[in-house]
Every structure is written in C-alpha cells, then in structure tokens.
Design a protein around this motif. Structure first.
Motif, PDB file in Angstrom:
ATOM      1  N   ARG A   1      31.547  36.209  51.035  1.00 34.80           N
ATOM      2  CA  ARG A   1      30.810  37.219  50.296  1.00 34.80           C
ATOM      3  C   ARG A   1      29.942  36.486  49.274  1.00 34.80           C
ATOM      4  NH1 ARG A   1      36.246  40.995  49.360  1.00 34.80           N
ATOM      5  NH2 ARG A   1      36.770  41.158  51.583  1.00 34.80           N
ATOM      6  N   SER A   2      29.276  37.230  48.434  1.00 32.68           N
ATOM      7  CA  SER A   2      28.391  36.583  47.463  1.00 32.68           C
ATOM      8  C   SER A   2      29.206  35.859  46.403  1.00 32.68           C
ATOM      9  CB  SER A   2      27.492  37.623  46.798  1.00 32.68           C
ATOM     10  OG  SER A   2      28.249  38.437  45.915  1.00 32.68           O
ATOM     11  N   LEU A   3      28.555  34.918  45.734  1.00 31.12           N
ATOM     12  CA  LEU A   3      29.217  34.200  44.645  1.00 31.12           C
ATOM     13  C   LEU A   3      29.637  35.163  43.535  1.00 31.12           C
ATOM     14  CD1 LEU A   3      26.934  31.083  44.627  1.00 31.12           C
ATOM     15  CD2 LEU A   3      29.432  30.972  44.583  1.00 31.12           C
ATOM     16  N   ALA A   4      28.806  36.143  43.240  1.00 36.58           N
ATOM     17  CA  ALA A   4      29.159  37.117  42.203  1.00 36.58           C
ATOM     18  C   ALA A   4      30.433  37.865  42.571  1.00 36.58           C
ATOM     19  CB  ALA A   4      28.008  38.101  42.002  1.00 36.58           C
ATOM     20  N   GLU A   5      30.546  38.285  43.829  1.00 39.00           N
ATOM     21  CA  GLU A   5      31.749  39.006  44.263  1.00 39.00           C
ATOM     22  C   GLU A   5      32.981  38.108  44.206  1.00 39.00           C
ATOM     23  OE1 GLU A   5      30.776  42.157  47.648  1.00 39.00           O
ATOM     24  OE2 GLU A   5      29.674  40.284  47.956  1.00 39.00           O
ATOM     25  N   ASN A   6      32.828  36.839  44.559  1.00 39.36           N
ATOM     26  CA  ASN A   6      33.957  35.919  44.515  1.00 39.36           C
ATOM     27  C   ASN A   6      34.427  35.672  43.081  1.00 39.36           C
ATOM     28  OD1 ASN A   6      34.943  34.555  47.166  1.00 39.36           O
ATOM     29  ND2 ASN A   6      32.728  34.742  47.442  1.00 39.36           N
ATOM     30  N   ILE A   7      33.488  35.482  42.164  1.00 42.50           N
ATOM     31  CA  ILE A   7      33.861  35.227  40.767  1.00 42.50           C
ATOM     32  C   ILE A   7      34.528  36.463  40.160  1.00 42.50           C
ATOM     33  CG2 ILE A   7      32.945  34.757  38.452  1.00 42.50           C
ATOM     34  CD1 ILE A   7      30.789  33.015  39.810  1.00 42.50           C
ATOM     35  N   ALA A   8      34.037  37.639  40.527  1.00 43.64           N
ATOM     36  CA  ALA A   8      34.560  38.885  39.948  1.00 43.64           C
ATOM     37  C   ALA A   8      35.753  39.432  40.715  1.00 43.64           C
ATOM     38  CB  ALA A   8      33.453  39.933  39.903  1.00 43.64           C
TER      39      ALA A   8
ATOM     40  N   GLY B   1      38.957  38.967  40.650  1.00 42.67           N
ATOM     41  CA  GLY B   1      40.091  39.365  39.829  1.00 42.67           C
ATOM     42  C   GLY B   1      39.751  40.437  38.819  1.00 42.67           C
ATOM     43  N   ARG B   2      38.460  40.763  38.707  1.00 45.69           N
ATOM     44  CA  ARG B   2      38.015  41.788  37.741  1.00 45.69           C
ATOM     45  C   ARG B   2      36.752  42.437  38.314  1.00 45.69           C
ATOM     46  NH1 ARG B   2      36.259  40.276  31.579  1.00 45.69           N
ATOM     47  NH2 ARG B   2      35.762  42.371  30.830  1.00 45.69           N
TER      48      ARG B   2
ATOM     49  N   GLN C   1      28.843  39.286  32.397  1.00 41.98           N
ATOM     50  CA  GLN C   1      30.185  38.712  32.251  1.00 41.98           C
ATOM     51  C   GLN C   1      30.464  37.665  33.326  1.00 41.98           C
ATOM     52  OE1 GLN C   1      32.198  42.506  32.403  1.00 41.98           O
ATOM     53  NE2 GLN C   1      32.696  42.440  30.204  1.00 41.98           N
ATOM     54  N   ILE C   2      29.967  37.915  34.520  1.00 38.91           N
ATOM     55  CA  ILE C   2      30.136  36.957  35.624  1.00 38.91           C
ATOM     56  C   ILE C   2      29.399  35.661  35.293  1.00 38.91           C
ATOM     57  CG2 ILE C   2      29.530  36.500  38.042  1.00 38.91           C
ATOM     58  CD1 ILE C   2      29.932  39.534  38.529  1.00 38.91           C
TER      59      ILE C   2
ATOM     60  N   ARG D   1      36.479  32.331  38.354  1.00 40.73           N
ATOM     61  CA  ARG D   1      37.232  33.530  38.745  1.00 40.73           C
ATOM     62  C   ARG D   1      38.446  33.716  37.831  1.00 40.73           C
ATOM     63  NH1 ARG D   1      38.477  33.593  44.974  1.00 40.73           N
ATOM     64  NH2 ARG D   1      39.695  31.768  44.417  1.00 40.73           N
ATOM     65  N   ALA D   2      39.153  32.621  37.534  1.00 41.12           N
ATOM     66  CA  ALA D   2      40.314  32.689  36.653  1.00 41.12           C
ATOM     67  C   ALA D   2      39.905  33.022  35.222  1.00 41.12           C
ATOM     68  CB  ALA D   2      41.072  31.368  36.697  1.00 41.12           C
ATOM     69  N   ILE D   3      38.792  32.452  34.783  1.00 45.91           N
ATOM     70  CA  ILE D   3      38.302  32.731  33.424  1.00 45.91           C
ATOM     71  C   ILE D   3      37.995  34.217  33.272  1.00 45.91           C
ATOM     72  CG2 ILE D   3      36.359  32.359  31.859  1.00 45.91           C
ATOM     73  CD1 ILE D   3      36.251  29.455  32.936  1.00 45.91           C
ATOM     74  N   LEU D   4      37.313  34.791  34.265  1.00 44.66           N
ATOM     75  CA  LEU D   4      36.923  36.189  34.186  1.00 44.66           C
ATOM     76  C   LEU D   4      38.130  37.119  34.294  1.00 44.66           C
ATOM     77  CD1 LEU D   4      34.474  38.035  33.889  1.00 44.66           C
ATOM     78  CD2 LEU D   4      34.256  38.061  36.381  1.00 44.66           C
ATOM     79  N   ALA D   5      39.156  36.706  35.052  1.00 44.52           N
ATOM     80  CA  ALA D   5      40.354  37.536  35.204  1.00 44.52           C
ATOM     81  C   ALA D   5      41.053  37.749  33.868  1.00 44.52           C
ATOM     82  CB  ALA D   5      41.308  36.898  36.205  1.00 44.52           C
ATOM     83  N   ASP D   6      40.985  36.746  32.995  1.00 45.24           N
ATOM     84  CA  ASP D   6      41.509  36.872  31.626  1.00 45.24           C
ATOM     85  C   ASP D   6      42.975  37.311  31.621  1.00 45.24           C
ATOM     86  OD1 ASP D   6      41.319  36.677  28.883  1.00 45.24           O
ATOM     87  OD2 ASP D   6      40.716  38.766  28.629  1.00 45.24           O
TER      88      ASP D   6
END
Length: 596
Positions: free
Chosen positions: A437-444, A446-447, A454-455, A498-503
C-alpha cells in the motif's frame, strides 16, 4: 467428549456447514424451495395433459374442444413454469452471493486470528487457494442441491407415484430401476471418485503454496541463479498434481459410462412394459404418449442425477479443506466478555511463568518471574535460542502460557482482548514487513485516523521524510509486496515512523538499527532515544552497543536470567556472561577493522 471433526463424513460436515448458512437467510431459502417445488409439480403433470390431447385427437373432430383445452393448459402451465424458474434463480443468486460474502469474511477473520504457530506451519498461497476454491464451491453446491437434485428427487418420486397409480407394474419397475441407479451412482461417486478427488485437491493446495513460496522468494532465487532448480521443483509438483487429476477424471468418466449403461437398460425396460400394456389393451395411444413423456422426463432427470451427484461430491471436496480450518480452534482466543486493557503507567510483571512450545518436552521458561517498572528501559541480550524473542512474543500474547501470569499495570493479559493489548504495544521488528500500500497508509497503520501532517511529522522523526519526498508519488508511493521496493534501511525507518505515530505506552525494539548504514544509524539512534522517553521499553539486542544506555540489561541463557544490571556494572564482572559477549563482539569489530 469433543468429536474429532476429521473422523466425520465429509459430505455430512459440508452439508451441515451449508445448512447453517442457509438458516441465516430463511426468506431466500423459502422462496427458492417453494418455487422449485411448484415448478417441479408442473413438470410432472405436463405429460398427463399431453396424453389427454393425443386421446382427444384420436377421438376425431368431436374431441377438438378437449384437445384445445389440453393445449391451452400446457401453454399456461409452461408460462407459469418459466416464471417460477426465474424466481428460483433470482432467489438463489441472492442467497449464494450473501453466503459467499460471509464465507470469505469469516474465513479471513479466522485466518487473521489463528495462532502464530498456525501461520508458521501454513503456506499463505495454499490458504488463499482453499478459501477461493471453497467459496466458489458454495455456488456449485447451492445450484446442485436447489436447482438440480431437489427437483430431480421430486420428479422421480412424483412421476413414479403417478405411473404406479395408473399401472402398478410400471410403477414398481420404474421405482426399482431408479433406486438401483441412484444407489449405484452414490456408491460410485462417494466410494470410487471422491477419494481420488480428495488427493487431487490436496495436491492442488500444495501446488498453490509452492508457487506462492517460490514467487515470494524470487529475490533469493535470483541471488543464487536458481531459476532452473525452482523450475524443476515446481515441475515435479505439477507432475504429481497432473497424475492425481488424471486419475480423478478417469474415475469420473468410468462412473458416467456405468450410469449411462444403466440408463439404457432402464429405458428398454420401461418401453417394453409400455408396449406390453398396449398389446393387452390396458393402454390407449394417449396413455402411451403419457408414459413416453413421463419416462422422457424421468430419463432427463436421471441422466442429470449422475452428473449432479458428481458435482455434489466435487463441491464437497472443494469445500472440505475450508470447512476443516473453519472448525479449527484459533489457538489463542479471547475469553468470553473479555474487556479491553487500559494501560497508563506501563508496568510489566511476569509471575511464575511456565511456557513450552507445542511439541517440546522441556519448557523454555519454568517458574520465571520478572518485574519491569513503569517507564523502565530494559535490554534483552543472550545467545540465539536463549529466550529473548519468546519473552517478547509472550508479552504480546502471541502464545498462551502454561502456568503463571503476565500482567500489565496489574491486568492479566490473558483476561483482556488481544486487539486492545497489542494496540498498547508498538513493535519495531528487525525485519519490518510492509503492506503493498502507500507509504502514508503503512506509517499510519497503527493509527489510521492520523492526518497527513501527523504522518509527515512521524516520518521526519524517523529520518524517513527526505527519501520519501524523493519518490515519484511521495507519501502515496506503493511500496510493493512486503515492502520490496524499499531498501532494508528505508523499510526500517518506515517501521520506526509507524511506531512513533502509534504512540503506545509500551515499546519493543528488536535491533531497530541493524539494517542501517552508520550515518543513518546514528540519526535513528537519536530518534529512538527521544521516542523511549516516558515509555516502558524493551530492546532485544543483538549488537550490545544498542543497550549500553538502558536502565537495566537482562542476560538470558536457556530461559533464565543469569545476570542483570547496567552496562557499566556487567562489563566489569570477571567471567560474566555479558562481559564474554561484549568482548567477543569487540574482538570481532577489531578483527574486521584490521582486515579492512
């Protein structure tokens, strides 16, 4: 005592599974069956009116009105028959598509929740093939039962009963011939064709798994120039699949030929009895027309029955593997009514934990206890197989323990929902896996409600923003299956973002900088040091340089903590496990620099 599903008759299991889905759609099933019964009744009585028309014609001009009435009745019933059959198909379309939708969603639901062991022992390609084949088999099964077998049985019973009411000897002969045909058809299909079809399906699933495995590992194939070896490997699997399929198809042909010979014998018997009745004056030309029309109807349905039984068994074979894993236990399941976990501080306690992997005699952990304070940074070190990775999997509840308890903020993780537990734990694995999927979807991931701003902020903290901006579609760039379009270091930075954004309040780092060059490693290390502030952090360390600043290092050996302390404390211990590991890695680094 629980019944072993695999010992039950496959046909019974598949039909029970099918009828359970039918019960969810009572209106569609009722409409379909009602329309089938009504249209079949018309099929059965039509030859009666054909016979009456022939008798009326044979009577001369005085029978014109009777012949016309019979003709109009036949046309009228024909129109009603067409309308009823249209209703049957529309009801079945509604029923089947809804069941197929539910089957796909439920199968995916179960596969997603099967244990880690199940996924480790299953080919993803084979699983997908079983789901697809089983789902489409439901389409065939519904058609066979509702459109073919049900009307066939009704016609055979109704027509035989009408013949017996007019000529008992004809009814007995037809009933005997039909019963013999059906019995032999069932024996041939269930005992002769089905076993071969089951073996062919097993090899079909294996072929799908092997193809997916080889294609998924294409990078390794290319690395070692092993294309021809993989060609040969797949060729051997295809050859076995071909031989089993040929045997199945030959057996199906043999079964069909036998059924056709029986049909010829039954045809001769019925026509012979009809001729005998006519010769004795017990049947008029109209009666003979009725017998011929009824037998033509029976013959058509009987010819179809052989094929329908074969299709029924094919559908059962195709659905059997899907039903098998729909019946399998999930392995790790939520307790009924389990609440969501609420994590604030992030304290982790392991209390007298005992655990062994399935099939192992000796436990990995035996009466293992450990307390990790809220916000504490823990490093796990030790030789391969010492229990570090198992520790992380147990905290995530990827396995259920055999004894003791694991608690986070005083809550037993076995008593809460798995989804809520894992949402509170952010993991950066050593080998990150990304969706195509897109990089944005992968980073987000967990959130998912995160905004693009934010991404981007998370990507900047993980030092991934610059390389993402250089890509043709930026944050909308698809990364390929499992992230193959990115380098190892780029995947690692995306996983960190991804982990950073999951918080999450609990963070697990499995050598998160192992795939980076020295410059990126120092940047990521700085990002990690910011990320772990205020979070309970578990770092699985393969390179000891990554745990030198943690609060406490735990040295594992065969499922036990043999040493613990800070880096400064442990490196001073003469003859200690940690010091030996540290010296070994330091010597390897020195040797590598000298060789360079």
């Amino acid at each position: 005592m629980a019944v072993d599903q695999n010992t039950q008759n496959p046909l019974a299991r598949v039909l029970r599974f099918t009828f359970a889905h039918w019960r969810r759609h009572p209106l569609a099933v009722t409409v379909a069956i009602g329309a089938v019964v009504s249209s079949t009744a018309i099929d059965v009585v039509l030859p009666i009116f054909a016979g009456r028309m022939v008798d009326a014609i044979a009577a001369g001009g005085g029978g014109f009105d009777a012949a016309l009435t019979a003709l109009l009745t036949i046309v009228g019933l024909g129109i009603v028959y067409v309308a009823l059959r249209d209703t049957v198909f529309r009801a079945i379309i509604r029923l089947t598509t809804r069941i197929m939708q539910a089957m796909t969603q439920e199968a995916f639901w179960r596969v997603q929740r099967f244990s880690t062991d199940w996924h480790a022992n299953s080919f993803a390609g084979a699983t997908v093939r079983k789901i697809n084949r089983g789902t489409w088999a439901m389409d065939l099964l519904n058609d066979v039962i509702l459109v073919e077998l049900l009307p066939s049985v009704l016609v055979l019973l109704g027509a035989t009963a009408l013949l017996a009411a007019r000529w008992p000897i004809m009814g007995v002969a037809v009933a005997f011939g039909v019963a013999l045909f059906l019995l032999l058809s069932l024996i041939l299909v269930l005992r002769y064709v089905a076993p071969a079809a089951r073996l062919a399906n097993e090899m079909d699933s294996k072929l799908g798994g092997n193809l997916a495995d080889s294609i998924g590992c294409n990078a390794v194939v290319k690395t070692f120039g092993a294309e021809r070896r993989e060609d040969a490997f797949i060729a051997r699997t295809v050859e076995i699949w071909r031989s089993r399929t040929i045997r199945t198809w030959h057996r199906g042909t043999n079964s069909g030929t036998t059924q056709n010979l029986l049909m010829v014998a039954l045809n001769g018997m019925v026509l012979g009895i009809a001729l005998w009745l006519w010769s004795r004056g017990q049947a008029t030309p109209g009666d003979i027309t009725y017998v011929l029309g009824t037998y033509a109807l029976i013959h058509g349905y009987l010819r179809g029955v052989g094929m329908h039984v074969r299709n029924l068994q094919r559908a059962v074979n195709d659905m059997e593997e899907l039903v098998d894993f729909m019946d399998q236990p999930l392995g790790v399941e939520d307790r009924p009514g389990a609440p969501e976990i609420a994590v604030a501080a992030g304290r982790i306690d392991l209390d007298a934990v005992t655990f062994r992997y399935q099939g192992q005699r000796d436990p990995i952990y035996d009466d293992f206890s450990l307390a990790i304070a809220p916000g504490e940074k823990i490093g796990l070190v030790g030789h391969s197989g010492s229990g570090k990775s198992t520790f992380v999997k147990l905290v995530q509840r990827l396995y259920d323990i055999d004894g003791g308890a694991i608690r986070i903020d005083g809550q037993d993780i076995a008593a809460v929902t798995q989804e809520s537990l894992r949402r509170q734990i952010a993991l950066v694995p050593q080998e990150p896996i990304l969706f195509h999927r897109s990089l944005a979807e992968n980073i987000a991931y967990g959130r998912p409600e995160a905004t693009l701003e934010q991404i981007i902020d998370a990507a900047k903290q993980a030092y991934a923003h610059d390389f993402i901006e250089r890509l043709p579609q930026g944050y909308q760039t698809p990364v390929g299956e499992r992230g193959v379009k990115l380098s190892g270091g780029e995947r690692q930075r995306v996983a960190l973002a991804r982990a950073i954004l999951a918080d999450a309040p609990v963070l697990i780092l499995d050598e998160a900088t192992s795939s980076l060059d020295s410059v990126s490693e120092s940047l990521i290390q700085a990002a990690v040091e910011k990320l772990i502030v205020g979070r309970t952090t578990i770092i699985v360390a393969h390179r000891l340089s990554t745990v030198q600043k943690v609060d406490r290092i735990l040295v594992f050996d065969r499922g036990r903590i043999v040493e613990q302390g800070t880096h400064a404390e442990l490196v001073k211990r003469e003859g200690g496990h940690y010091r030996a590991l540290f010296e070994h890695q330091a010597m390897g680094l020195i040797d590598g620099q000298e060789a360079a």
